[in-house]
Scaffold this active site. Structure first.
Site: not given
Ligand code: NAD
Length: 428
Positions: A155, A35, A208, A30, A151-153, A260, A250
Site C-alpha cells: 500500500e 463501494k 511477509n 464487490d 500478491e506482493f504489492l 498484512c 531496517l
Molecule cells: P480489503 O478489505 O481492502 O478488500 C477486500 C474486499 O473484498 C472488500 O471490498 C470486501 O467488501 C470484498 N468482499 C468480501 N467478501 C466478498 C464476496 N463474497 N464477494 C465479493 N467481494 C467480497 O482487503 P485487501 O487489503 O485488498 O486484502 C485482500 C487480500 O489480499 C487479503 O488476503 C490480504 O492479506 C491480501 N493482501 C493484501 C495486501 C495489502 O497491502 N492490502 C497486499 C498483499 C496481499
C-alpha cells in the site's frame, strides 16, 4: 483476456485496474454496494497514489467496469481472481470464510473452463479447499483449475508495485492454468516462478514474516542503541551495505502494522502450531513488536512527565505514508496506551478520514501545527513527508512544552535541539 476480480479492495482494485491498463477486459465485483456505486461514479474509495488515473483510463476505455453481481462479472471470464480479505480468526489463524463463500458462489456461475486464482493471502492448503468446494457444487462437468498467485504489492506504492513486481509466483499443478497466467502477466516482464500451490502459499507467508522479522530485529537493536548511546541509523547503514543484508526494512519505529504483517505472522504461527512446530522465533518477533508500542509511550512519559490530563499531539494515524489504511496501525495501540495513562489526544494525518478519529476517540486537527497547539508533546507516528518541512520555530511557540517523540526517526535531532526542543527518536 477476460478477467473477473472478486473483492474490490486494496488488492482487487489495483489488480483489476492494472490488468485493464495492460489491455484486458476486467469486471470487478464487490458485495459492498456503496463501494461499487462510488467506483461506478468515478470515485476511488481508498487513497493510493496514481490509482485514480489508472481506474479512470480503464473505465474510459470500456475495459474496466464495476458490479455487485458475481454472475455478471464472471460471464465469459477466462480468469477469476479471489481478492477478498482473510482477517485473523480468534486463534490467530486466517479466517478463510470469505474465500470459501466466493468459491461456493463461483461454482454456480462458471460456464466454461476458468482459471480460479487465490490472490488473497491464504494458508497452505487453501487451494485444495477452494478446489474441493467448487468441485462439490458444480452442476455440470465444467473444467476449471485453482491456482495460488500471492500478491506482493505494498500500500502506498501499489500501482507501481503491481506493474513492476520483483517476481510473479504461480502455484499450480496444471500446465494449462500456468500457461494462461504466464500469458496474462507476460507484459510485466517479471520473473515468473511456477511451483505447486502449497509452495506458492508458503512463499507469501515466508516473505511477509521475514520482513516482519527484519523490522523487529532492527527495533531490538535500536532499543540496545538507546541504552548504550549508539545511533541505529548509522548501524543500519553499515549493515545495509552488506549485500547479504540490504538496506530495506531496517528502519526502527513504533513496530510494524497494517493489514498484512501482523495478521500473516499470527497466521503462520497458527499454521506451524497446527502442524506440530512451535514457531518461537516468530512469536518473539510479535513480542518485540508489541514492546515497541510500549517503548514509544515510555519515551513520551520520560520527556513529558506524568501524562494524566496532558495533551498529546499525534502526527500520522495511517500505518505508513501514502495510504489511508489504519488497519492494525501502531497509532491504534499507542492511543489506547496513552489514554490508559490519562492523556488527551489530538491527531492529524493528511489523508485518514474523520470517522477514524471518532473511532479512536481523539480530537481531529486540520494540520500538524494546529494539532500541536497547547500540546505537552508531539508524537510523530507516520513518516509523511510534510512533517519534514514544518516551521519548527512556530511549532515551539504554539506548544505548551517543546517536546517531540519521533517514532520514525524522520526529523533532524540537532536542528530541533537547537530550537529548544526536547527530542527523542528511536535508537539514536
Ligand atoms: P480489503 O478489505 O481492502 O478488500 C477486500 C474486499 O473484498 C472488500 O471490498 C470486501 O467488501 C470484498 N468482499 C468480501 N467478501 C466478498 C464476496 N463474497 N464477494 C465479493 N467481494 C467480497 O482487503 P485487501 O487489503 O485488498 O486484502 C485482500 C487480500 O489480499 C487479503 O488476503 C490480504 O492479506 C491480501 N493482501 C493484501 C495486501 C495489502 O497491502 N492490502 C497486499 C498483499 C496481499
Amino acid at each position: 483476456m477476460k478477467v473477473a476480480i472478486i473483492g474490490t479492495g486494496y488488492v482487487g482494485l489495483v489488480t483489476g485496474s492494472c490488468l485493464a491498463d495492460l489491455g484486458n477486459e476486467v469486471a470487478c465485483v464487490d458485495i459492498d454496494a456503496e463501494k461499487v456505486a462510488k467506483l461506478a461514479a468515478g470515485q476511488i474509495p481508498i487513497h493510493e497514489p496514481g490509482l485514480d488515473e489508472v481506474v479512470a483510463r480503464g473505465v474510459e476505455s470500456g475495459r474496466l467496469r464495476f458490479t455487485t453481481s458475481l454472475a455478471e462479472a464472471i460471464r465469459g471470464a477466462q480468469v477469476a481472481f479471489i481478492c477478498v480479505q482473510t482477517p485473523p480468526a480468534e486463534d490467530g489463524s486466517a479466517d478463510l470464510s470469505r474465500v470459501e463463500q466466493v468459491a461456493a458462489d463461483l461454482a454456480s456461475h462458471i460456464a466454461d473452463y476458468t482459471v480460479i486464482v487465490n490472490k488473497s493471502t491464504v494458508p497452505v492448503g487453501s487451494s485444495v479447499i477452494v478446489d474441493r468446494i467448487i468441485a462439490q457444487r458444480l452442476a455440470a462437468q465444467i473444467e476449471f483449475d485453482v491456482c495460488s498467485n500471492p500478491e506482493f504489492l505494498r500500500e502506498g506504492s501499489a500501482v507501481f508495485d503491481f506493474m513492476h513486481p520483483d517476481r510473479v509466483v504461480i502455484g499450480t499443478t496444471s500446465e494449462r492454468a500456468a500457461g494462461v497466467l504466464t500469458e496474462l502477466y507476460r507484459p510485466l516482464g517479471a520473473p515468473v516462478i511456477v511451483t505447486d500451490p502449497a509452495s506458492a502459499e508458503m512463499i507469501k507467508y515466508a516473505s511477509n514474516t521475514f520482513l516482519a522479522t527484519k523490522i523487529s530485529f532492527i527495533n531490538a537493536i535500536a532499543a540496545i542503541c538507546d541504552a548504550v548511546g549508539a545511533d541505529v541509523k548509522d548501524v543500519a547503514l553499515g549493515m545495509g551495505y552488506d549485500a547479504r543484508i540490504g538496506f530495506e526494512f531496517l528502519k526502527p519505529g513504533p513496530g510494524f502494522g497494517g493489514s498484512c504483517l501482523p495478521k500473516d505472522s499470527k497466521a503462520l504461527i497458527a499454521l506451524a502450531a497446527g502442524n506440530g512446530y512451535d514457531f518461537q522465533l516468530l512469536r518473539g518477533v510479535l513480542d518485540v513488536n508489541d514492546e515497541q508500542r510500549r517503548q514509544i509511550v515510555r519515551k513520551v512519559e520520560r520527556l513529558a512527565g506524568d501524562l494524566d490530563g496532558k495533551l498529546i499531539a499525534l502526527w500520522g494515524i495511517a500505518f505508513k505514508p501514502n495510504t489511508d489504511d489504519t488497519r492494525d496501525a501502531p497509532a491504534r495501540e499507542i492511543v489506547e496506551l496513552l489514554r490508559a495513562r490519562g492523556a488527551r489526544m489530538r491527531g492529524y494525518d493528511p489523508v485518514v478520514s474523520e470517522t477514524i478519529y471518532e473511532q479512536l476517540g481523539i480530537e481531529h486537527a486540520s494540520g500538524a501545527i494546529e494539532a500541536a497547539e497547547g500540546a505537552d508533546a508531539v508524537v510523530l507516528l507516520t513518516e509523511w513527508n510534510e512533517f519534514r518541512w514544518l516551521d519548527f520555530h512556530r511549532l515551539a511557540e504554539v506548544m505548551r512544552a517543546p517536546v517531540i517523540i519521533d517514532a520514525r526517526n524522520l526529523l533532524d535531532p540537532h536542528v530541533l535541539r537547537q530550537i529548544g526542543f526536547r527530542y527523542e527518536g528511536v535508537g539514536r
